[in-house]
Design a protein around this motif. Structure first.
Motif, PDB file in Angstrom:
ATOM      1  N   ALA A 182       0.822  -1.209   0.000  1.00 17.22           N
ATOM      2  CA  ALA A 182       0.000   0.000   0.000  1.00 17.22           C
ATOM      3  C   ALA A 182       0.860   1.265   0.000  1.00 17.22           C
ATOM      4  N   ALA A 183       2.029   1.180   0.604  1.00 20.78           N
ATOM      5  CA  ALA A 183       2.933   2.328   0.622  1.00 20.78           C
ATOM      6  C   ALA A 183       3.267   2.782  -0.793  1.00 20.78           C
ATOM      7  N   GLU A 184       3.231   1.846  -1.732  1.00 19.23           N
ATOM      8  CA  GLU A 184       3.557   2.157  -3.123  1.00 19.23           C
ATOM      9  C   GLU A 184       2.314   2.402  -3.973  1.00 19.23           C
ATOM     10  N   LYS A 185       1.256   1.644  -3.721  1.00 19.37           N
ATOM     11  CA  LYS A 185       0.113   1.660  -4.647  1.00 19.37           C
ATOM     12  C   LYS A 185      -1.127   2.392  -4.145  1.00 19.37           C
ATOM     13  N   PHE A 186      -1.255   2.584  -2.828  1.00 19.34           N
ATOM     14  CA  PHE A 186      -2.477   3.167  -2.283  1.00 19.34           C
ATOM     15  C   PHE A 186      -2.405   4.692  -2.203  1.00 19.34           C
ATOM     16  N   HIS A 187      -3.522   5.342  -2.541  1.00 21.28           N
ATOM     17  CA  HIS A 187      -3.595   6.805  -2.506  1.00 21.28           C
ATOM     18  C   HIS A 187      -4.930   7.223  -1.903  1.00 21.28           C
ATOM     19  N   TYR A 188      -4.898   8.255  -1.089  1.00 24.92           N
ATOM     20  CA  TYR A 188      -6.070   8.727  -0.338  1.00 24.92           C
ATOM     21  C   TYR A 188      -6.311  10.188  -0.664  1.00 24.92           C
ATOM     22  N   VAL A 189      -7.539  10.504  -1.100  1.00 26.72           N
ATOM     23  CA  VAL A 189      -7.899  11.874  -1.449  1.00 26.72           C
ATOM     24  C   VAL A 189      -9.114  12.283  -0.622  1.00 26.72           C
ATOM     25  N   PRO A 190      -8.892  12.884   0.558  1.00 27.46           N
ATOM     26  CA  PRO A 190     -10.009  13.394   1.338  1.00 27.46           C
ATOM     27  C   PRO A 190     -10.378  14.798   0.875  1.00 27.46           C
ATOM     28  N   THR A 191     -11.663  15.117   0.878  1.00 28.50           N
ATOM     29  CA  THR A 191     -12.089  16.459   0.494  1.00 28.50           C
ATOM     30  C   THR A 191     -13.259  16.880   1.366  1.00 28.50           C
ATOM     31  N   VAL A 192     -13.289  18.154   1.732  1.00 32.48           N
ATOM     32  CA  VAL A 192     -14.292  18.701   2.646  1.00 32.48           C
ATOM     33  C   VAL A 192     -15.060  19.804   1.930  1.00 32.48           C
ATOM     34  N   THR A 193     -16.381  19.813   2.082  1.00 34.97           N
ATOM     35  CA  THR A 193     -17.199  20.756   1.310  1.00 34.97           C
ATOM     36  C   THR A 193     -17.655  21.991   2.074  1.00 34.97           C
ATOM     37  N   ARG A 194     -17.645  21.943   3.427  1.00 34.37           N
ATOM     38  CA  ARG A 194     -18.217  23.069   4.167  1.00 34.37           C
ATOM     39  C   ARG A 194     -17.285  23.682   5.202  1.00 34.37           C
ATOM     40  N   GLU A 195     -16.034  23.263   5.217  1.00 37.73           N
ATOM     41  CA  GLU A 195     -15.044  23.851   6.118  1.00 37.73           C
ATOM     42  C   GLU A 195     -13.711  23.969   5.382  1.00 37.73           C
ATOM     43  N   PRO A 196     -12.836  24.864   5.841  1.00 39.76           N
ATOM     44  CA  PRO A 196     -11.511  24.964   5.218  1.00 39.76           C
ATOM     45  C   PRO A 196     -10.734  23.662   5.375  1.00 39.76           C
ATOM     46  N   PHE A 197     -10.051  23.261   4.317  1.00 38.20           N
ATOM     47  CA  PHE A 197      -9.251  22.037   4.315  1.00 38.20           C
ATOM     48  C   PHE A 197      -8.304  22.134   3.133  1.00 38.20           C
ATOM     49  N   HIS A 198      -7.271  21.301   3.115  1.00 39.94           N
ATOM     50  CA  HIS A 198      -6.310  21.409   2.016  1.00 39.94           C
ATOM     51  C   HIS A 198      -6.910  21.002   0.669  1.00 39.94           C
ATOM     52  N   THR A 199      -7.966  20.196   0.701  1.00 43.20           N
ATOM     53  CA  THR A 199      -8.709  19.883  -0.520  1.00 43.20           C
ATOM     54  C   THR A 199     -10.184  20.125  -0.238  1.00 43.20           C
ATOM     55  N   THR A 200     -10.811  20.990  -1.031  1.00 45.15           N
ATOM     56  CA  THR A 200     -12.216  21.309  -0.815  1.00 45.15           C
ATOM     57  C   THR A 200     -13.000  21.101  -2.104  1.00 45.15           C
ATOM     58  N   GLY A 201     -14.294  20.856  -1.937  1.00 43.36           N
ATOM     59  CA  GLY A 201     -15.160  20.679  -3.096  1.00 43.36           C
ATOM     60  C   GLY A 201     -15.668  19.267  -3.228  1.00 43.36           C
ATOM     61  N   ARG A 202     -16.764  19.134  -3.938  1.00 48.66           N
ATOM     62  CA  ARG A 202     -17.348  17.809  -4.153  1.00 48.66           C
ATOM     63  C   ARG A 202     -16.512  17.018  -5.161  1.00 48.66           C
ATOM     64  N   ILE A 203     -16.776  15.727  -5.217  1.00 46.21           N
ATOM     65  CA  ILE A 203     -15.979  14.847  -6.072  1.00 46.21           C
ATOM     66  C   ILE A 203     -16.083  15.247  -7.539  1.00 46.21           C
ATOM     67  N   ASP A 204     -17.292  15.618  -7.989  1.00 43.57           N
ATOM     68  CA  ASP A 204     -17.433  16.007  -9.397  1.00 43.57           C
ATOM     69  C   ASP A 204     -16.587  17.227  -9.730  1.00 43.57           C
ATOM     70  N   ALA A 205     -16.468  18.144  -8.767  1.00 46.33           N
ATOM     71  CA  ALA A 205     -15.638  19.331  -8.994  1.00 46.33           C
ATOM     72  C   ALA A 205     -14.157  18.959  -9.066  1.00 46.33           C
ATOM     73  N   LEU A 206     -13.724  18.002  -8.256  1.00 45.03           N
ATOM     74  CA  LEU A 206     -12.328  17.556  -8.293  1.00 45.03           C
ATOM     75  C   LEU A 206     -12.005  16.868  -9.612  1.00 45.03           C
ATOM     76  N   ILE A 207     -12.994  16.139 -10.133  1.00 43.07           N
ATOM     77  CA  ILE A 207     -12.793  15.475 -11.422  1.00 43.07           C
ATOM     78  C   ILE A 207     -12.675  16.517 -12.529  1.00 43.07           C
ATOM     79  N   GLU A 208     -13.594  17.476 -12.509  1.00 39.73           N
ATOM     80  CA  GLU A 208     -13.627  18.497 -13.567  1.00 39.73           C
ATOM     81  C   GLU A 208     -12.368  19.349 -13.584  1.00 39.73           C
ATOM     82  N   SER A 209     -11.878  19.693 -12.382  1.00 39.31           N
ATOM     83  CA  SER A 209     -10.692  20.550 -12.304  1.00 39.31           C
ATOM     84  C   SER A 209      -9.390  19.783 -12.512  1.00 39.31           C
ATOM     85  N   GLY A 210      -9.466  18.458 -12.390  1.00 35.41           N
ATOM     86  CA  GLY A 210      -8.261  17.648 -12.492  1.00 35.41           C
ATOM     87  C   GLY A 210      -7.548  17.454 -11.165  1.00 35.41           C
ATOM     88  N   ARG A 211      -8.072  18.087 -10.115  1.00 33.77           N
ATOM     89  CA  ARG A 211      -7.438  17.983  -8.791  1.00 33.77           C
ATOM     90  C   ARG A 211      -7.394  16.546  -8.292  1.00 33.77           C
TER      91      ARG A 211
END
Length: 269
Positions: A182-211
């Motif tokens: 998992a150290a090599e192959k696993f990736h975690y993308v958490p995102t928050v929609t209503r509070e400040p966080f390093h990644t914000t926005g819904r999943i569709d927005a992350l897909i559209e922006s490429g984030r």
């Protein structure tokens, strides 16, 4: 405890009676718990099962819950929301170690590797407690033999809703079976929609922006030839993204006919 006078539950042909082993409250409306696992209970990583408690009329009150623990674990983990007036969750959120709980004998579901065609990247898109089945899938050693990249995307409203954030951010380093791969192959993308966080926005927005793809080794957008997708969570997310994936050439899969993406509708929360 559940009640002042504890009632011994009786197993049935469809239900075993298990014991709550541990409970963790993430915040005021999210908790997880572990129960004993019968020796005969077998499931595929990503499946759900019926669990429950006695209802007001004495009959078992059951709901579908995805198993959050890997298929090799000696216990069964579940992740649940708390609903103050929910028929089951209003009671379930009060369980303590030692309490009894009903467990269905026949797990099932479509969020399994068997329902997907071979591919290179596996994306598990989740909102809220829809994360649960992916906690199981991501700790399945077989999944790393099938895919070069294994990605969990978890969208929540508040930072405190990011259950299992630390374990996932650490790339499952403490897992005895998948920690190294998992150290090599696993990736975690958490995102928050209503509070400040390093990644914000819904999943569709992350897909559209490429984030969504920015920090992955492969880096490219979805490709129906090589990417496989699992979705669990809000029906709005599933319907919206499902339509997008269909338009992109991703056929929906099932246990009977594997495809490029699969969804799960039967889960609590």
């Amino acid at each position: 405890m559940l009640t002042e006078t504890k009632v011994e539950l009786a197993p049935t042909a469809a239900l075993s009676v298990e014991t709550v082993q541990s409970v963790h409250h993430w915040n005021e409306h999210l908790f997880s718990f572990s129960i004993s696992r019968p020796d005969s209970f077998r499931f595929r990583s990503g499946e759900f099962v019926m669990i429950g408690l006695p209802g007001d009329a004495g009959k078992p009150l059951l709901r579908a819950y995805s198993v959050a623990s890997p298929s090799y674990d000696e216990k069964l983990d579940f992740l649940s929301i708390k609903v103050a007036d929910g028929p089951l969750t209003s009671k379930l959120q009060k369980v303590q170690p030692g309490d009894q709980i009903y467990l269905g004998r026949k797990p099932t579901g479509t969020l399994v590797a068997d329902a997907l065609l071979p591919g290179k990247r596996l994306f598990m898109l989740s909102t809220g407690t829809g994360l649960a089945p992916f906690l199981s899938v991501a700790r399945d050693p077989d999944i790393y033999d099938l895919f070069d990249e294994v990605v969990i995307v978890h969208s929540v409203r508040r930072v405190s809703d990011l259950a299992y954030h630390d374990e996932l951010s650490a790339k499952l380093a403490d897992d005895p079976l998948v920690g190294e791969v998992a150290a090599e192959k696993f990736h975690y993308v958490p995102t928050v929609t209503r509070e400040p966080f390093h990644t914000t926005g819904r999943i569709d927005a992350l897909i559209e922006s490429g984030r969504l793809f920015a920090d992955l080794p492969s880096g490219h957008a979805f490709n129906p030839e090589t990417d496989r997708i699992m979705m669990c969570g809000s029906m709005d997310m599933i319907k919206s993204l499902g339509a997008q994936f269909e338009a992109m050439g991703f056929p929906e899969g099932s246990n009977a006919q594997p495809g490029a993406y699969v969804i799960e509708k039967a889960f609590a929360g």
